[in-house]
Design an enzyme around this catalytic site. Structure first.
Site, PDB file in Angstrom:
ATOM      1  N   ASP A  91       0.831  -1.293   0.164  1.00 30.03           N
ATOM      2  CA  ASP A  91       0.012   0.046  -0.006  1.00 30.03           C
ATOM      3  C   ASP A  91       0.956   1.386   0.050  1.00 30.03           C
ATOM      4  O   ASP A  91       1.849   1.432   0.837  1.00 30.03           O
ATOM      5  CB  ASP A  91      -0.739  -0.037   1.227  1.00 30.03           C
ATOM      6  CG  ASP A  91      -1.789   1.203   1.497  1.00 30.03           C
ATOM      7  OD1 ASP A  91      -2.488   1.434   0.207  1.00 30.03           O
ATOM      8  OD2 ASP A  91      -1.561   2.189   2.294  1.00 30.03           O
ATOM      9  N   GLU A 121      -1.562  -1.497  -5.774  1.00 30.60           N
ATOM     10  CA  GLU A 121      -2.484  -0.842  -6.737  1.00 30.60           C
ATOM     11  C   GLU A 121      -2.302  -0.289  -7.853  1.00 30.60           C
ATOM     12  O   GLU A 121      -1.549   0.048  -8.053  1.00 30.60           O
ATOM     13  CB  GLU A 121      -3.498   0.221  -5.736  1.00 30.60           C
ATOM     14  CG  GLU A 121      -3.753  -0.269  -4.265  1.00 30.60           C
ATOM     15  CD  GLU A 121      -4.165   1.028  -3.323  1.00 30.60           C
ATOM     16  OE1 GLU A 121      -5.245   1.240  -3.050  1.00 30.60           O
ATOM     17  OE2 GLU A 121      -3.221   1.613  -3.035  1.00 30.60           O
ATOM     18  N   ASP A 153      -2.622   1.285   7.102  1.00 28.63           N
ATOM     19  CA  ASP A 153      -1.915   1.108   5.792  1.00 28.63           C
ATOM     20  C   ASP A 153      -1.565  -0.444   5.572  1.00 28.63           C
ATOM     21  O   ASP A 153      -1.656  -1.053   4.471  1.00 28.63           O
ATOM     22  CB  ASP A 153      -0.684   1.698   5.537  1.00 28.63           C
ATOM     23  CG  ASP A 153      -0.952   3.315   5.795  1.00 28.63           C
ATOM     24  OD1 ASP A 153      -1.935   3.981   5.255  1.00 28.63           O
ATOM     25  OD2 ASP A 153      -0.009   3.975   5.958  1.00 28.63           O
TER      26      ASP A 153
END
Ligand SMILES: [Zn+2]
Length: 261
Positions: free
Chosen positions: A55, A139, A218
């Protein structure tokens, strides 16, 4: 696969027909000749049997699904200061004066230095993450929207993450590791333990869910990212899975989780 010829490497090592493109590139500190070489770079290393979700964030460069944080490199902050100072110097000079031109050249050199540091950092970190894990999930951030952001600190980070991802996918191909980019929706809001949505603002640093799950914000996102990559169809940026494409061309394929086992 084509890549920029590494600085200081011996061009005689390659056959002339491997040189696919030669470009003259003007940079702030001079002219460079860029040779694009076609090579199939593959290195077989032992599997680690480890999977990881990353992340990325402003506070740390990234937090992984085990809770490890990699801090932002120091040059991100010092570079930001230097860039602001050089930008101020440019805007203070009279328009179209030679002093302004000189200040512009200086600003361009600051940019160049930071981009080289960023590249160096991205390469080292990406290589380490790829060789330490069999599957790396992150991501699929829309970089074009992100760099439009006016906040300088954020734009420096965005550019860094983008570089990092590019090198993750590059080393994924070299070391035959799986890299998966997943949809970033809800990764920070969802509970990684029970799946319910726990709304939080940017300043909320801890994920606290009714189910009893309490995690660093996170890290919770990192776990969601990993689960999303392993459990659903993602965008896989490696051709280790795509045997039909043996030409070495960079490619992306869509696969389901069943191909990962
Ligand atoms: Zn929960």
């Amino acid at each position: 696969m084509t890549f920029d010829f590494p600085e200081g490497a011996d061009l005689n090592f390659y056959q002339p027909d491997q040189i696919k493109r030669v470009r003259l590139v003007k940079k702030a500190d001079g002219y460079y000749v860029q040779f694009c070489i076609q090579v199939d770079r593959e290195e077989v290393i032992e599997p680690t049997h480890l999977t990881i979700g990353l992340d990325v964030g402003l506070e740390s460069f990234y937090t992984d699904s085990l809770g490890n944080k990699v801090e932002n490199p120091r040059f991100y902050r010092t570079g930001e200061k230097k860039m602001k100072r050089s930008q101020r110097l440019v805007s203070r000079k009279v328009k179209s004066s030679s002093n302004r031109r000189k200040a512009r050249v200086k600003l361009a050199r600051v940019h160049l230095k930071i981009s080289r540091q960023r590249k160096d950092h991205a390469i080292k970190l990406a290589r380490c993450v790829i060789t330490s894990n069999d599957v790396v999930v992150y991501e699929d951030l829309r970089i074009k929207n992100m760099v439009k952001n006016h906040c300088l600190a954020k734009s420096i980070n965005d550019a860094g993450w983008h570089q990092f991802r590019v090198w993750l996918e590059y080393f994924g191909k070299v070391f035959l590791r799986v890299t998966i980019a997943v949809n970033p929706a809800y990764t920070s809001q969802e509970c990684s333990s029970c799946g319910s949505i726990v709304k939080k603002s940017l300043s909320t640093r801890t994920h606290v869910c009714q189910c009893g799950c309490v995690l660093d914000r996170d890290r919770n996102a990192g776990i969601n990212i990993l689960n999303s990559g392993l459990g659903t169809t993602g965008h896989v940026g490696t051709f280790a899975l795509d045997a039909s494409n043996a030409s070495g061309e960079s490619t992306s394929v869509l696969v389901g989780a069943n191909l990962l086992g």
